[in-house]
Design an enzyme around this catalytic site. Structure first.
Site, PDB file in Angstrom:
ATOM      1  N   GLY A  76       2.183  -1.815  -0.051  1.00  0.00           N
ATOM      2  CA  GLY A  76       0.797  -1.612   0.352  1.00  0.00           C
ATOM      3  C   GLY A  76      -0.095  -1.348  -0.836  1.00  0.00           C
ATOM      4  CG  ASN A  77      -3.976  -2.217  -0.789  1.00  0.00           C
ATOM      5  OD1 ASN A  77      -4.904  -1.524  -0.399  1.00  0.00           O
ATOM      6  ND2 ASN A  77      -3.631  -3.344  -0.185  1.00  0.00           N
ATOM      7  NE  ARG A  78      -2.833   4.170  -6.345  1.00  0.00           N
ATOM      8  CZ  ARG A  78      -1.988   5.180  -6.210  1.00  0.00           C
ATOM      9  NH1 ARG A  78      -2.183   6.094  -5.271  1.00  0.00           N
ATOM     10  NH2 ARG A  78      -0.949   5.270  -7.010  1.00  0.00           N
ATOM     11  CB  SER A  79      -7.810  -0.379   0.421  1.00  0.00           C
ATOM     12  OG  SER A  79      -9.049  -0.448   1.083  1.00  0.00           O
TER      13      SER A  79
END
Ligand code: CTP
Ligand code: CA
Length: 236
Positions: A33-36
């Site tokens: 995933g990512n930090r958005s």
């Protein structure tokens, strides 16, 4: 603060906003995933609704209350985000891809949880995800080509992308704008406490055709308002 005396200049317009970050499953309990946080996309959806638009918000893994007046579609993976955005875009005037879309996904999703073994762990092979923004731009380009040069009916009329760059921000942004076939590209410089998970943001909005609009560091609502100002100016 959202309206600041502005008219309902998006009344009657259908807009699609994607927000958050997609997750790609490795196994039933793990993902890439990512930090958005979804904060910027939610601010865009809230502002558009306040200015009269009919808003569909496609939210990938966002932990925020639904914005007033928006229809929220929740998704997890890039494949789900793509399906939801393309479905909502059928009759949309504007699409804003604020979501951080995972560029890659594990080639295979394990059905059972991967267990530790005595040896070295297995490598995770990655496959490339479809580029949703580029696909929207390409679909529109070919629809316009089919209808001839004067093609006012082709939708979405305005396509907006986002980009986070760590270096050569403007040059990378300009190349990305052209590559994706969008009308506006909101370029954030990442790092230095900017962007991810914070309530404030600064950006340069690149407009197809050349000009660049600087939006100074401030609440994500201000950047949202600036984006919708530029979008409204391009709507016929
Ligand atoms: N985007 C998309 N589908 C993808 C990747 C990105 O629709 N598979 C969209 C994002 O929502 C964003 C824009 O494209 O609006 C730019 O995303 P970005 O990650 O900056 O661009 P990439 O083309 O993936 O380039 P890179 O990550 O290598 O800089
Ligand atoms: Ca990317």
């Amino acid at each position: 603060r959202v309206l600041r005396g502005r008219p309902r200049d998006l009344a009657g317009r259908r807009v699609v906003v994607s927000a958050g970050g997609t997750r790609e499953a490795i196994d039933p309990v793990r993902y890439i995933g990512n930090r958005s946080s979804g904060l910027q996309g939610y601010a865009l959806a809230r502002t558009a609704a306040a200015r009269g638009a009919e808003v569909t918000l496609v939210a990938a893994n966002v932990n925020l209350p639904d914005p007033a007046g928006a229809k929220v579609v929740r998704v997890e993976s890039t494949a789900e985000l793509r399906e939801a955005v393309l479905a909502a875009c059928g009759d949309a005037d504007v699409v804003v891809m604020a979501a951080a879309v995972a560029d890659f996904r594990p080639e295979t999703r394990h059905d059972a949880k991967i267990k530790k073994t005595d040896g070295e762990p297995e490598a995770i092979r990655l496959a490339k995800n479809p580029d949703i923004l580029a696909e929207l731009g390409e679909r529109r380009r070919s629809a316009r080509a089919d209808r001839g040069v004067e093609s006012p009916g082709v939708r979405p009329e305005v396509i907006v992308g986002f980009a986070a760059e760590t270096h050569d921000v403007i040059a990378n942004g300009q190349a990305k704008l052209a590559r994706k076939g969008c009308d506006l590209l909101v370029v954030n410089q990442v790092g230095e406490g900017l962007a991810f998970g914070t309530p404030d943001n600064a950006a340069t909005v690149l407009v197809a055709g050349g000009e660049a609009v600087e939006v100074p560091f401030g609440p994500k609502e201000d950047l949202a308002a600036a984006v919708w100002d530029l979008v409204a100016a391009r709507l016929s």
